[in-house]
Design an enzyme around this catalytic site. Structure first.
Site, mmCIF file in Angstrom:
data_model
loop_
_atom_site.group_PDB
_atom_site.id
_atom_site.type_symbol
_atom_site.label_atom_id
_atom_site.label_comp_id
_atom_site.label_asym_id
_atom_site.label_seq_id
_atom_site.Cartn_x
_atom_site.Cartn_y
_atom_site.Cartn_z
ATOM 1 N N THR A 105 0.816 -1.225 0.000
ATOM 2 C CA THR A 105 0.000 0.000 0.000
ATOM 3 C C THR A 105 0.847 1.272 0.000
ATOM 4 O OG1 THR A 105 -1.819 -1.091 1.109
ATOM 5 C CG2 THR A 105 -1.695 1.268 1.394
ATOM 6 N N THR A 157 1.501 -4.839 4.010
ATOM 7 C CA THR A 157 1.266 -5.270 5.394
ATOM 8 C C THR A 157 0.634 -6.660 5.494
ATOM 9 O OG1 THR A 157 -0.913 -4.204 5.459
ATOM 10 C CG2 THR A 157 0.974 -2.890 6.196
ATOM 11 N N ASP A 158 -0.041 -7.100 4.418
ATOM 12 C CA ASP A 158 -0.837 -8.328 4.550
ATOM 13 C C ASP A 158 0.003 -9.564 4.873
ATOM 14 O OD1 ASP A 158 -3.065 -6.829 4.081
ATOM 15 O OD2 ASP A 158 -3.348 -7.454 2.010
ATOM 16 N N LYS A 199 -0.148 -9.201 12.116
ATOM 17 C CA LYS A 199 -1.072 -8.135 11.726
ATOM 18 C C LYS A 199 -2.376 -8.413 12.478
ATOM 19 C CE LYS A 199 -3.125 -5.660 7.852
ATOM 20 N NZ LYS A 199 -3.274 -5.478 6.414
ATOM 21 N N TYR A 242 -3.818 -30.829 29.769
ATOM 22 C CA TYR A 242 -5.006 -31.658 29.520
ATOM 23 C C TYR A 242 -4.627 -32.967 28.821
ATOM 24 C CZ TYR A 242 -7.670 -27.376 30.400
ATOM 25 O OH TYR A 242 -8.202 -26.258 30.960
#
Ligand code: ASP
Length: 332
Positions: free
Chosen positions: A13, A86-87, A157, A278
């Site tokens: 971007t 950024t993705d 992110k 567990y």
């Protein structure tokens, strides 16, 4: 003497322009040089384009070439800034942390939520922070975003629109910028464990699956049938795996016996796995699954790809996976 910083553009971007097809990375580094010179202060910057991609189109082969490129350039600069979408930034920053293990200079990845051409964008501020960190002399791979510097192998992110898009998960920020300037937390900077050596091989036969009620075990079997060598499962809570009505543990046992490396972590964002509590976790450890502990999903996955690029020996894989390569893991 003024610090010399290389800025490498990969797209995202920050360098985007609006086209008929939507927002696409369209500015070259030279289109952005005026803005970059404004934020570089008294550091001497050199700039270059590596690629111009939306980070959804970045793949492991790009990580490998980028790591090699950084490795070749590292002795000519005090620090390197990588502009990236950024993705998938957290995947790239995690993998570069492994491929560039023990790097001798700061490598700082940044991007923005708005194009640098937008007057109200976060782009200039993020570049300013990244350049400042790159000039700090602190070696390692980092992400600079929204006035924070985070360890590259600890970021995720966490917001899709806000400027505060990244968080350092289960780990303190390396630095923050406030009215006091940039304050670096030296105690959070991992120590280098040896000399730098480029290690940019990886396995592309690694899959990641999120556990959910209704997942079919046959999906895991078909992953193995397709020749995958590693599987990272985001299990429930602190690492629980079902075994009653649908016995995933015996399916995983078969896959592990067949040579697959299975890593189990949590789908909770914070605090990590703790599989010895567990029955649903203990049984999974007993069949030989590895544990992601407090790693991010991005680091857990890329670490598996990276290790399987180095060795296929099960005990070496286990040793590598449980050790901290770049500060990505702290066992509970
Ligand atoms: N789609 C963009 C990318 O990852 C988003 C961004 O950079 O913020 O390339």
């Amino acid at each position: 003497m003024n610090k010399k910083i290389l800025i490498i553009n990969t797209g995202g971007t920050l360098s985007s322009v609006m086209k008929e097809s939507g927002l696409v990375p369209g500015l070259s580094i030279h289109d952005m040089q005026k803005e970059l010179h404004v934020v570089s202060g008294d550091t001497k910057i050199e700039i270059e384009d590596f690629c111009s991609l939306d980070s959804a189109n970045i793949f492991p082969e790009d990580w490998s070439i980028l790591a090699q490129h950084i490795s070749e350039r590292r002795n000519d600069y005090d620090g390197i800034v990588v502009i990236h979408g950024t993705d998938t930034m957290a995947y790239t920053s995690s993998m570069l942390s492994f491929m560039l293990r023990n790097i001798n200079i700061p490598v700082v990845i940044t991007g923005s939520q708005l194009s640098i051409t937008n007057p109200v964008a976060d782009a200039m501020e993020n570049c300013r922070c990244a350049i400042h960190m790159a000039a700090s002399g602190i070696p390692g791979v980092f992400v600079a975003f929204n006035r924070k510097v985070m360890l590259g192998c600890r970021v995720s992110k966490v917001r899709s629109l806000s400027f505060d898009a990244f968080e350092s998960i289960n780990y303190p920020n390396i630095a923050t910028i406030s009215s006091l300037g940039m304050k670096i937390d030296n105690s959070a900077v991992p120590e280098r464990s040896g000399i730098f050596q480029l290690s940019n091989k990886y396995s592309d036969k690694v899959a990641m699956i999120k556990m959910f009620p209704g997942l079919h075990r046959s999906l895991l079997e078909s992953i193995a049938e397709q020749g995958y060598k590693g599987l990272f499962i985001e299990a429930y809570g602190i690492g629980g795996m079902p075994f009653l009505k649908h016995d995933f543990i015996s399916t995983l046992d078969k896959l592990i016996q067949g040579g697959m490396t299975v890593v189990v972590g949590t789908q909770c964002r914070y605090e990590g796995s703790k599989m010895d509590v567990y029955e649903t976790g203990r049984k999974t450890l007993e069949i030989g699954a590895l544990q992601a502990h407090d790693m991010t999903a991005e680091a857990a996955l890329t670490k598996l790809m990276w290790i399987l690029g180095i060795t296929e020996n099960p005990s070496e894989i286990r040793d590598y996976y449980s050790m901290s390569i770049a500060g990505e893991i702290r066992k509970a």
